[in-house]
Design a protein around this motif. Structure first.
Motif, PDB file in Angstrom:
ATOM      1  N   PHE A  26       0.829  -1.203   0.000  1.00 29.47           N
ATOM      2  CA  PHE A  26       0.000   0.000   0.000  1.00 29.47           C
ATOM      3  C   PHE A  26       0.870   1.262   0.000  1.00 29.47           C
ATOM      4  O   PHE A  26       0.665   2.176  -0.818  1.00 29.47           O
ATOM      5  N   VAL A  27       1.850   1.321   0.884  1.00 28.98           N
ATOM      6  CA  VAL A  27       2.711   2.502   0.966  1.00 28.98           C
ATOM      7  C   VAL A  27       3.520   2.660  -0.318  1.00 28.98           C
ATOM      8  O   VAL A  27       3.724   3.780  -0.811  1.00 28.98           O
ATOM      9  N   ARG A  28       3.961   1.556  -0.895  1.00 28.39           N
ATOM     10  CA  ARG A  28       4.683   1.639  -2.172  1.00 28.39           C
ATOM     11  C   ARG A  28       3.788   2.234  -3.249  1.00 28.39           C
ATOM     12  O   ARG A  28       4.232   3.043  -4.072  1.00 28.39           O
ATOM     13  N   TRP A  29       2.519   1.857  -3.259  1.00 24.14           N
ATOM     14  CA  TRP A  29       1.556   2.397  -4.225  1.00 24.14           C
ATOM     15  C   TRP A  29       1.419   3.909  -4.085  1.00 24.14           C
ATOM     16  O   TRP A  29       1.246   4.631  -5.077  1.00 24.14           O
ATOM     17  N   LEU A  30       1.524   4.399  -2.860  1.00 23.14           N
ATOM     18  CA  LEU A  30       1.353   5.832  -2.614  1.00 23.14           C
ATOM     19  C   LEU A  30       2.613   6.638  -2.864  1.00 23.14           C
ATOM     20  O   LEU A  30       2.534   7.829  -3.212  1.00 23.14           O
ATOM     21  N   THR A  31       3.773   6.027  -2.679  1.00 26.47           N
ATOM     22  CA  THR A  31       5.014   6.803  -2.719  1.00 26.47           C
ATOM     23  C   THR A  31       5.764   6.714  -4.042  1.00 26.47           C
ATOM     24  O   THR A  31       6.557   7.609  -4.356  1.00 26.47           O
ATOM     25  N   VAL A  32       5.549   5.648  -4.802  1.00 25.79           N
ATOM     26  CA  VAL A  32       6.251   5.517  -6.083  1.00 25.79           C
ATOM     27  C   VAL A  32       5.485   6.308  -7.136  1.00 25.79           C
ATOM     28  O   VAL A  32       4.290   6.067  -7.360  1.00 25.79           O
ATOM     29  N   PRO A  33       6.121   7.256  -7.813  1.00 26.82           N
ATOM     30  CA  PRO A  33       5.404   8.057  -8.830  1.00 26.82           C
ATOM     31  C   PRO A  33       4.895   7.184  -9.971  1.00 26.82           C
ATOM     32  O   PRO A  33       5.531   6.196 -10.351  1.00 26.82           O
ATOM     33  N   GLY A  34       3.734   7.533 -10.494  1.00 26.16           N
ATOM     34  CA  GLY A  34       3.174   6.837 -11.644  1.00 26.16           C
ATOM     35  C   GLY A  34       3.025   7.784 -12.819  1.00 26.16           C
ATOM     36  O   GLY A  34       3.420   8.966 -12.758  1.00 26.16           O
ATOM     37  N   ASP A  35       2.450   7.270 -13.901  1.00 31.12           N
ATOM     38  CA  ASP A  35       2.264   8.094 -15.088  1.00 31.12           C
ATOM     39  C   ASP A  35       1.264   9.223 -14.859  1.00 31.12           C
ATOM     40  O   ASP A  35       1.344  10.274 -15.497  1.00 31.12           O
ATOM     41  N   ASP A  36       0.321   8.988 -13.929  1.00 25.03           N
ATOM     42  CA  ASP A  36      -0.791   9.925 -13.777  1.00 25.03           C
ATOM     43  C   ASP A  36      -0.648  10.855 -12.579  1.00 25.03           C
ATOM     44  O   ASP A  36      -1.388  11.826 -12.469  1.00 25.03           O
ATOM     45  N   ARG A  37       0.286  10.568 -11.672  1.00 25.35           N
ATOM     46  CA  ARG A  37       0.405  11.424 -10.479  1.00 25.35           C
ATOM     47  C   ARG A  37       1.749  11.199  -9.805  1.00 25.35           C
ATOM     48  O   ARG A  37       2.330  10.116  -9.921  1.00 25.35           O
ATOM     49  N   PRO A  38       2.248  12.219  -9.097  1.00 24.94           N
ATOM     50  CA  PRO A  38       3.486  12.029  -8.333  1.00 24.94           C
ATOM     51  C   PRO A  38       3.197  11.221  -7.072  1.00 24.94           C
ATOM     52  O   PRO A  38       2.069  11.211  -6.566  1.00 24.94           O
ATOM     53  N   GLY A  39       4.198  10.544  -6.588  1.00 22.17           N
ATOM     54  CA  GLY A  39       4.043   9.856  -5.317  1.00 22.17           C
ATOM     55  C   GLY A  39       4.237  10.812  -4.155  1.00 22.17           C
ATOM     56  O   GLY A  39       4.715  11.945  -4.325  1.00 22.17           O
ATOM     57  N   VAL A  40       3.860  10.364  -2.958  1.00 24.31           N
ATOM     58  CA  VAL A  40       4.110  11.165  -1.754  1.00 24.31           C
ATOM     59  C   VAL A  40       5.619  11.165  -1.515  1.00 24.31           C
ATOM     60  O   VAL A  40       6.229  10.117  -1.319  1.00 24.31           O
ATOM     61  N   ALA A  41       6.212  12.334  -1.524  1.00 18.58           N
ATOM     62  CA  ALA A  41       7.665  12.462  -1.432  1.00 18.58           C
ATOM     63  C   ALA A  41       8.142  12.331   0.011  1.00 18.58           C
ATOM     64  O   ALA A  41       7.363  12.483   0.962  1.00 18.58           O
ATOM     65  N   PRO A  42       9.439  12.068   0.203  1.00 17.26           N
ATOM     66  CA  PRO A  42      10.001  12.088   1.560  1.00 17.26           C
ATOM     67  C   PRO A  42       9.831  13.463   2.201  1.00 17.26           C
ATOM     68  O   PRO A  42       9.668  14.477   1.517  1.00 17.26           O
ATOM     69  N   GLY A  43       9.876  13.471   3.525  1.00 19.13           N
ATOM     70  CA  GLY A  43       9.805  14.735   4.241  1.00 19.13           C
ATOM     71  C   GLY A  43       8.413  15.313   4.376  1.00 19.13           C
ATOM     72  O   GLY A  43       8.265  16.503   4.666  1.00 19.13           O
ATOM     73  N   ARG A  44       7.390  14.487   4.190  1.00 17.64           N
ATOM     74  CA  ARG A  44       6.010  14.971   4.296  1.00 17.64           C
ATOM     75  C   ARG A  44       5.412  14.589   5.656  1.00 17.64           C
ATOM     76  O   ARG A  44       5.920  13.748   6.383  1.00 17.64           O
ATOM     77  N   ARG A  45       4.285  15.206   5.963  1.00 17.32           N
ATOM     78  CA  ARG A  45       3.575  14.960   7.225  1.00 17.32           C
ATOM     79  C   ARG A  45       2.460  13.944   6.963  1.00 17.32           C
ATOM     80  O   ARG A  45       1.608  14.167   6.110  1.00 17.32           O
ATOM     81  N   TRP A  46       2.460  12.849   7.727  1.00 16.27           N
ATOM     82  CA  TRP A  46       1.499  11.763   7.545  1.00 16.27           C
ATOM     83  C   TRP A  46       0.598  11.636   8.768  1.00 16.27           C
ATOM     84  O   TRP A  46       1.028  11.868   9.907  1.00 16.27           O
ATOM     85  N   LEU A  47      -0.642  11.202   8.522  1.00 16.52           N
ATOM     86  CA  LEU A  47      -1.571  10.811   9.575  1.00 16.52           C
ATOM     87  C   LEU A  47      -2.039   9.395   9.294  1.00 16.52           C
ATOM     88  O   LEU A  47      -2.436   9.083   8.165  1.00 16.52           O
TER      89      LEU A  47
END
Length: 269
Positions: A26-47
Motif C-alpha cells: 500500500f505505501v509503495r503504491w502511494l510513494t512511487v510516482p506513476g504516469d498519472d500522479r506524483p508519489g508522496v515524497a520524503p519529508g512529508r507529514r502523515w496521519l
C-alpha cells in the motif's frame, strides 16, 4: 455483543501480522510516482487514522521517510503497543470520525483495516479530507471480507452451519464499505478527486491447524469475540469442522490468501 479491540498482542497474532505485508504494498503504491500522479515524497507529514498497534505507521516510518507521522486510535491498549514499538511516531487517542487534529495539516492521510469499524464511515472519510492539506493524498485499505479474506471466510462459513446467528457478526455482510465501488463513492462524496481503487493480495500461510486456530481464541476482533461467547461444545464443533475442511499442503501447512481493497484520491489544492 460488539467487537473487541484492546489487547495488542492478541490482535498481532490474529490480524496484525497479515496487515504488515499489505501495508508495505500500500505505501509503495502511494510513494512511487506513476504516469498519472506524483508519489508522496520524503519529508512529508502523515496521519494514520485508526492506527491500531501501528502496522501501517511503522511501514510509513520505514519506507516513506516522513517528516512527521501521527497515529490516532480509540483503543488505549493498541496505542500502548504502538508507542512501545514506534517511539519515532506520535500517537493520540481519538475517534476517526471526529479527529482531534487541525484542519489542513497533513500531506498524506491514510488508514489501514479500520474504516469499516467506524460507525458512519462517510463521516470518517470527510474527516480525512478535512485534515488533509491542499494537494494531499488521502488513502485507505480494508479487507475484502466478502470473498477475499480466506482465513475469516472459512471461519464464518463453518460457524453459520452450527449457529444461524453467526451471520449477524460476519464481516462480509456487515461492512458494505469493504467493496471498491463503495470506497470510490466515499472518496468522491468527501470531495476528493481522482479516486481509484485496487486489490492488494498476500499469502497467509499457517504452519499447521493450531497456527490457524490459536489466534481465534484471543478475543480480539469480530470472529474471536464471537467465538468467546459460545459454549465450549459449540466452539469445539466449529474447530473440528474447520480442521477437517481447511486445505492442507503435503507438509501439513495451510496456504490461504488475503485480499484487501485499497483506495486513494487527492484533496484539491
Amino acid at each position: 455483543m460488539g467487537d473487541v479491540w484492546a489487547a495488542g498482542n492478541a490482535y498481532e497474532a490474529y490480524v496484525g501480522r497479515w496487515s504488515r505485508p499489505v501495508a508495505a504494498k500500500f505505501v509503495r503504491w502511494l510513494t512511487v510516482p506513476g504516469d498519472d500522479r506524483p508519489g508522496v515524497a520524503p519529508g512529508r507529514r502523515w496521519l494514520d487514522a485508526g492506527c491500531g498497534t501501528g502496522a501501517l505507521t511503522g511501514t510509513v516510518l520505514a519506507a516513506a521517510a516522513p517528516a512527521e507521522i501521527v497515529g490516532v486510535d480509540m483503543s488505549r491498549g493498541f496505542l500502548a503497543e504502538a508507542r512501545a514499538h514506534l517511539p519515532a511516531a506520535r500517537f493520540v487517542a481519538g475517534d476517526a470520525s471526529a479527529l482531534p487534529l487541525a484542519q489542513g495539516r497533513f500531506d498524506a492521510v491514510v488508514s489501514g483495516l479500520a474504516l469499516n469499524f467506524v460507525p458512519g464511515s462517510q463521516r470518517a472519510v470527510d474527516e480525512f479530507a478535512r485534515v488533509a492539506a491542499p494537494g494531499a493524498t488521502v488513502a485507505a485499505y480494508v479487507w475484502d471480507y466478502a470473498t477475499g479474506m480466506q482465513m475469516m471466510r472459512h471461519f464464518w462459513d463453518v460457524a453459520a452451519e452450527f449457529d444461524p446467528a453467526a451471520a449477524e457478526q460476519d464481516e462480509g455482510p456487515r461492512f458494505p464499505i469493504c467493496h471498491p465501488e463503495a470506497l470510490a463513492r466515499a472518496w468522491t462524496g468527501a470531495g476528493l478527486r481522482g479516486a481509484e481503487t485496487r486489490p492488494i493480495e498476500i499469502p497467509t500461510v499457517f504452519g499447521d491447524f493450531d497456527d490457524y486456530w490459536r489466534p481465534f481464541l484471543g478475543g480480539q476482533g469480530p470472529a474471536p469475540a464471537y467465538l468467546a461467547r459460545l459454549s465450549p461444545d459449540k466452539r469445539a464443533a466449529i474447530r473440528d469442522r474447520l480442521d477437517a475442511r481447511l486445505p492442507r499442503e503435503t507438509d501439513g501447512s495451510i496456504a490461504l490468501t488475503a485480499r484487501a481493497w485499497a483506495v486513494r484520491g487527492f484533496k484539491v489544492a
